[in-house]
Design a protein around this motif. Structure first.
Motif, PDB file in Angstrom:
ATOM      1  N   ILE A  85      -4.856  -5.320  -0.499  1.00  0.00           N
ATOM      2  CA  ILE A  85      -5.756  -4.475   0.295  1.00  0.00           C
ATOM      3  C   ILE A  85      -5.126  -3.101   0.529  1.00  0.00           C
ATOM      4  CG2 ILE A  85      -6.803  -6.451   1.489  1.00  0.00           C
ATOM      5  CD1 ILE A  85      -5.162  -5.553   4.011  1.00  0.00           C
ATOM      6  N   LEU A  86      -5.989  -2.133   0.809  1.00  0.00           N
ATOM      7  CA  LEU A  86      -5.548  -0.784   1.171  1.00  0.00           C
ATOM      8  C   LEU A  86      -6.098  -0.485   2.561  1.00  0.00           C
ATOM      9  CD1 LEU A  86      -4.454   2.107   0.572  1.00  0.00           C
ATOM     10  CD2 LEU A  86      -6.663   2.585  -0.523  1.00  0.00           C
ATOM     11  N   ILE A  87      -5.212  -0.086   3.453  1.00  0.00           N
ATOM     12  CA  ILE A  87      -5.679   0.232   4.806  1.00  0.00           C
ATOM     13  C   ILE A  87      -6.241   1.647   4.814  1.00  0.00           C
ATOM     14  CG2 ILE A  87      -5.023   0.480   7.230  1.00  0.00           C
ATOM     15  CD1 ILE A  87      -3.187  -1.838   6.886  1.00  0.00           C
ATOM     16  N   GLU A  88      -7.519   1.729   5.142  1.00  0.00           N
ATOM     17  CA  GLU A  88      -8.203   3.021   5.171  1.00  0.00           C
ATOM     18  C   GLU A  88      -8.693   3.293   6.587  1.00  0.00           C
ATOM     19  OE1 GLU A  88     -11.285   2.379   2.207  1.00  0.00           O
ATOM     20  OE2 GLU A  88     -10.032   3.406   0.709  1.00  0.00           O
ATOM     21  N   LYS A  89      -9.214   4.478   6.782  1.00  0.00           N
ATOM     22  CA  LYS A  89      -9.814   4.799   8.080  1.00  0.00           C
ATOM     23  C   LYS A  89     -10.935   3.784   8.342  1.00  0.00           C
ATOM     24  CE  LYS A  89      -9.756   9.430   9.631  1.00  0.00           C
ATOM     25  NZ  LYS A  89      -8.878  10.028   8.688  1.00  0.00           N
ATOM     26  N   GLY A  90     -10.914   3.157   9.488  1.00  0.00           N
ATOM     27  CA  GLY A  90     -12.010   2.255   9.830  1.00  0.00           C
ATOM     28  C   GLY A  90     -11.865   0.831   9.300  1.00  0.00           C
ATOM     29  N   GLY A  91     -10.772   0.546   8.574  1.00  0.00           N
ATOM     30  CA  GLY A  91     -10.581  -0.841   8.127  1.00  0.00           C
ATOM     31  C   GLY A  91      -9.913  -0.937   6.781  1.00  0.00           C
ATOM     32  N   ALA A  92      -9.856  -2.167   6.278  1.00  0.00           N
ATOM     33  CA  ALA A  92      -9.160  -2.395   5.011  1.00  0.00           C
ATOM     34  C   ALA A  92     -10.158  -2.479   3.863  1.00  0.00           C
ATOM     35  CB  ALA A  92      -8.355  -3.686   5.100  1.00  0.00           C
ATOM     36  N   ALA A 152     -10.298 -13.373   7.497  1.00  0.00           N
ATOM     37  CA  ALA A 152      -9.952 -13.056   8.892  1.00  0.00           C
ATOM     38  C   ALA A 152      -8.745 -12.123   8.940  1.00  0.00           C
ATOM     39  CB  ALA A 152      -9.665 -14.350   9.661  1.00  0.00           C
ATOM     40  N   GLY A 153      -7.770 -12.368   8.083  1.00  0.00           N
ATOM     41  CA  GLY A 153      -6.591 -11.504   8.014  1.00  0.00           C
ATOM     42  C   GLY A 153      -6.966 -10.089   7.596  1.00  0.00           C
ATOM     43  N   ILE A 154      -7.864  -9.995   6.627  1.00  0.00           N
ATOM     44  CA  ILE A 154      -8.295  -8.666   6.145  1.00  0.00           C
ATOM     45  C   ILE A 154      -9.047  -7.931   7.255  1.00  0.00           C
ATOM     46  CG2 ILE A 154      -9.799  -7.480   4.497  1.00  0.00           C
ATOM     47  CD1 ILE A 154      -9.089  -9.813   2.499  1.00  0.00           C
ATOM     48  N   ALA A 155      -9.892  -8.659   7.971  1.00  0.00           N
ATOM     49  CA  ALA A 155     -10.662  -8.037   9.059  1.00  0.00           C
ATOM     50  C   ALA A 155      -9.745  -7.516  10.164  1.00  0.00           C
ATOM     51  CB  ALA A 155     -11.665  -9.042   9.622  1.00  0.00           C
ATOM     52  N   ALA A 156      -8.580  -8.138  10.303  1.00  0.00           N
ATOM     53  CA  ALA A 156      -7.639  -7.731  11.356  1.00  0.00           C
ATOM     54  C   ALA A 156      -6.713  -6.595  10.911  1.00  0.00           C
ATOM     55  CB  ALA A 156      -6.802  -8.937  11.787  1.00  0.00           C
ATOM     56  N   ALA A 157      -6.767  -6.245   9.632  1.00  0.00           N
ATOM     57  CA  ALA A 157      -5.834  -5.247   9.081  1.00  0.00           C
ATOM     58  C   ALA A 157      -6.386  -3.840   9.270  1.00  0.00           C
ATOM     59  CB  ALA A 157      -5.593  -5.537   7.601  1.00  0.00           C
ATOM     60  N   GLU A 158      -6.071  -3.256  10.407  1.00  0.00           N
ATOM     61  CA  GLU A 158      -6.577  -1.922  10.744  1.00  0.00           C
ATOM     62  C   GLU A 158      -5.421  -1.029  11.124  1.00  0.00           C
ATOM     63  OE1 GLU A 158      -9.578  -1.341  13.818  1.00  0.00           O
ATOM     64  OE2 GLU A 158     -10.444  -3.273  13.193  1.00  0.00           O
ATOM     65  N   ALA A 159      -5.524   0.234  10.755  1.00  0.00           N
ATOM     66  CA  ALA A 159      -4.511   1.207  11.172  1.00  0.00           C
ATOM     67  C   ALA A 159      -4.426   1.215  12.697  1.00  0.00           C
ATOM     68  CB  ALA A 159      -4.874   2.592  10.653  1.00  0.00           C
ATOM     69  N   GLY A 160      -3.205   1.208  13.221  1.00  0.00           N
ATOM     70  CA  GLY A 160      -3.009   1.191  14.677  1.00  0.00           C
ATOM     71  C   GLY A 160      -2.762  -0.204  15.215  1.00  0.00           C
ATOM     72  N   GLY A 201       1.651 -15.988  14.020  1.00  0.00           N
ATOM     73  CA  GLY A 201       2.274 -14.975  14.872  1.00  0.00           C
ATOM     74  C   GLY A 201       1.376 -14.580  16.018  1.00  0.00           C
ATOM     75  N   ARG A 202       1.824 -13.550  16.718  1.00  0.00           N
ATOM     76  CA  ARG A 202       1.082 -13.122  17.900  1.00  0.00           C
ATOM     77  C   ARG A 202       0.499 -11.729  17.698  1.00  0.00           C
ATOM     78  NH1 ARG A 202       5.249 -14.204  22.307  1.00  0.00           N
ATOM     79  NH2 ARG A 202       5.686 -16.420  22.027  1.00  0.00           N
ATOM     80  N   PRO A 203      -0.707 -11.508  18.211  1.00  0.00           N
ATOM     81  CA  PRO A 203      -1.326 -10.182  18.110  1.00  0.00           C
ATOM     82  C   PRO A 203      -0.430  -9.124  18.749  1.00  0.00           C
ATOM     83  CG  PRO A 203      -2.876 -11.778  19.046  1.00  0.00           C
ATOM     84  CD  PRO A 203      -1.549 -12.466  18.945  1.00  0.00           C
ATOM     85  N   GLY A 204      -0.450  -7.941  18.192  1.00  0.00           N
ATOM     86  CA  GLY A 204       0.273  -6.820  18.800  1.00  0.00           C
ATOM     87  C   GLY A 204       1.744  -6.775  18.458  1.00  0.00           C
ATOM     88  N   GLN A 205       2.242  -7.828  17.751  1.00  0.00           N
ATOM     89  CA  GLN A 205       3.670  -7.838  17.435  1.00  0.00           C
ATOM     90  C   GLN A 205       3.910  -7.458  15.976  1.00  0.00           C
ATOM     91  OE1 GLN A 205       5.536 -11.454  18.836  1.00  0.00           O
ATOM     92  NE2 GLN A 205       5.500 -10.602  20.894  1.00  0.00           N
ATOM     93  N   GLY A 206       5.156  -7.100  15.684  1.00  0.00           N
ATOM     94  CA  GLY A 206       5.542  -6.766  14.305  1.00  0.00           C
ATOM     95  C   GLY A 206       5.251  -5.320  13.974  1.00  0.00           C
ATOM     96  N   GLU A 207       5.416  -5.021  12.684  1.00  0.00           N
ATOM     97  CA  GLU A 207       5.315  -3.634  12.215  1.00  0.00           C
ATOM     98  C   GLU A 207       3.915  -3.051  12.439  1.00  0.00           C
ATOM     99  OE1 GLU A 207       6.248  -1.190   8.098  1.00  0.00           O
ATOM    100  OE2 GLU A 207       7.483  -2.895   8.699  1.00  0.00           O
ATOM    101  N   LEU A 208       3.903  -1.752  12.724  1.00  0.00           N
ATOM    102  CA  LEU A 208       2.643  -1.019  12.908  1.00  0.00           C
ATOM    103  C   LEU A 208       1.939  -0.854  11.556  1.00  0.00           C
ATOM    104  CD1 LEU A 208       0.897   0.689  14.935  1.00  0.00           C
ATOM    105  CD2 LEU A 208       2.248   2.670  14.158  1.00  0.00           C
ATOM    106  N   LEU A 209       0.638  -1.073  11.540  1.00  0.00           N
ATOM    107  CA  LEU A 209      -0.156  -0.862  10.321  1.00  0.00           C
ATOM    108  C   LEU A 209      -0.642   0.580  10.290  1.00  0.00           C
ATOM    109  CD1 LEU A 209      -2.247  -4.166  10.472  1.00  0.00           C
ATOM    110  CD2 LEU A 209      -0.152  -3.740   9.151  1.00  0.00           C
ATOM    111  N   GLU A 210      -0.460   1.222   9.134  1.00  0.00           N
ATOM    112  CA  GLU A 210      -0.832   2.631   9.031  1.00  0.00           C
ATOM    113  C   GLU A 210      -1.792   2.866   7.881  1.00  0.00           C
ATOM    114  OE1 GLU A 210       2.651   5.420   9.661  1.00  0.00           O
ATOM    115  OE2 GLU A 210       3.644   3.472   9.549  1.00  0.00           O
ATOM    116  N   GLU A 211      -2.560   3.931   7.988  1.00  0.00           N
ATOM    117  CA  GLU A 211      -3.483   4.299   6.930  1.00  0.00           C
ATOM    118  C   GLU A 211      -2.714   4.497   5.614  1.00  0.00           C
ATOM    119  OE1 GLU A 211      -6.283   7.126   8.698  1.00  0.00           O
ATOM    120  OE2 GLU A 211      -6.722   7.700   6.627  1.00  0.00           O
ATOM    121  N   ASN A 212      -3.328   4.096   4.505  1.00  0.00           N
ATOM    122  CA  ASN A 212      -2.778   4.244   3.147  1.00  0.00           C
ATOM    123  C   ASN A 212      -1.701   3.226   2.784  1.00  0.00           C
ATOM    124  OD1 ASN A 212      -4.464   6.420   2.436  1.00  0.00           O
ATOM    125  ND2 ASN A 212      -3.126   7.798   3.598  1.00  0.00           N
TER     126      ASN A 212
END
Ligand code: MG
Length: 255
Positions: free
Chosen positions: A242-249, A139-147, A191-202
Motif C-alpha cells: 500500500i501507499l499512504i496518501e492524503k486521506g488514506g491508503a 481492516a489494517g489498510i483502512a487503519a493506515a492513515e498519515a498521522g 498491538g495497541r492503537p496509537g503506539q509504534g512508528e508514525l505513519l506518514e504520507e508517501n
C-alpha cells in the motif's frame, strides 16, 4: 520507501499492477494435481516476460543461513509462510489451501503481495478462516492513515482475526517495502492503537495478516525457511503493498 517523485510513484503503481496480474494467473492455475514447482516456474516466467525481476529469488532475509532459492513462496495448509516450491516439490490436493507470496522489482521499485487460495472445494470452516484473514487485511489498510501509528494497523488486524475466533501468528508481520524486500518499520499483527512508528504520507508498506485456526505457536522447518504451525492447524495469509496518501491508503497490488 518514501515516494519522492512522480517517476517513483508511477513505477510503484505499474509494478503493483504487474504483480497482481501474476498472482491472478497463479490463482487460476491452482488446482488439484498441480505441483508447487509448476507454480514457481509460472511466476518466474511471467515476471521475466514483463521485463521485471523476481525479488525473493536469491534474497537473504535477516537471520537466514542461505539465499531464498525460488521466485514464489508456496505454503500449503499448516505451512504458514516461506514454503519453498522447488526443493521439496509438493502436489496440491483437493481441499488444501495454498498461500502464494510473491515479490517483484519493477524499474528498481519492489512490491510484495500474497493470497491464500482454496484448492478445488474446501469446507465452510476453511472458507471462514480465509475470509477472516482477508478481512483483517482490509481492516489494517483502512487503519493506515498519515498521522496514525503502526499500532493502529496492528490492532485493527488483531481485532479482526481474534474477533473471528482465530489466533494471530506473532513471529511474522508486515514491513516497509519499495527500496528493499524488507524495510523498517516492522508491522506486527497485534498491538495497541496509537503506539509504534508514525505513519506518514508517501510511505510504502506491505501489510500481511497471518492467522492460525488453532494455536499460534510456530516451528521453523530444517530448510531454514518454511514456518508451520506447531499444532498442525491451518494457517492463512493475505498481503498487499500500500501507499499512504492524503486521506488514506491506496492499494498498489489490487487483484
Ligand atoms: Mg511481505
Amino acid at each position: 520507501m518514501i515516494i519522492k517523485n512522480d517517476i517513483e510513484r508511477a513505477n510503484l503503481i505499474e509494478g503493483g499492477k504487474r504483480l497482481a496480474a501474476v498472482l491472478v494467473a497463479l490463482r487460476e492455475k491452482v488446482a488439484p494435481g498441480v505441483t508447487t514447482e509448476e507454480l514457481d516456474d509460472l511466476a518466474e516466467q511471467l515476471i521475466r516476460d514483463g521485463g521485471d525481476e523476481p525479488c525473493f529469488l536469491g534474497y537473504t532475509p535477516e537471520g537466514a543461513q542461505r539465499p531464498y532459492p525460488a521466485t514464489l513462496c508456496v505454503s500449503i495448509n499448516d505451512e504458514i509462510v516461506h514454503g519453498i516450491p522447488n526443493e521439496s516439490v509438493k502436489t496440491l490436493k483437493e481441499g488444501d489451501i495454498v498461500g502464494l507470496d510473491l515479490g517483484l522489482s519493477h524499474n528498481g521499485v519492489i512490491v510484495d503481495a500474497a493470497i491464500t487460495v482454496p484448492v478445488g472445494k474446501v469446507s465452510e470452516e476453511v472458507k471462514k478462516l480465509l475470509y477472516a484473514t482477508k478481512n483483517a487485511l482490509a481492516a489494517g489498510i483502512a487503519a493506515a492513515e498519515a498521522g496514525k501509528h503502526v499500532g493502529d494497523i496492528s490492532s485493527a488486524i488483531q481485532k479482526e482475526i481474534e474477533g473471528a475466533g482465530y489466533t494471530v501468528v506473532k513471529e511474522l508481520g508486515g514491513h516497509g517495502v519499495g527500496d528493499l524486500v524488507h524495510e523498517e518499520p516492522f508491522i506486527p499483527n497485534f498491538g495497541r492503537p496509537g503506539q509504534g512508528e508514525l505513519l506518514e504520507e508517501n510511505m510504502v508498506l506491505a501489510l500481511e495478516p497471518i492467522s492460525s485456526a488453532g494455536k499460534a505457536s510456530v516451528i521453523l522447518a530444517p530448510d531454514g525457511y518454511t514456518f508451520r504451525t506447531k499444532d498442525g492447524s491451518l494457517s492463512a495469509h493475505f498481503e498487499h503493498t500500500i501507499l499512504i496518501e492524503k486521506g488514506g491508503a491506496r492499494i498498489i497490488t489490487t487483484l
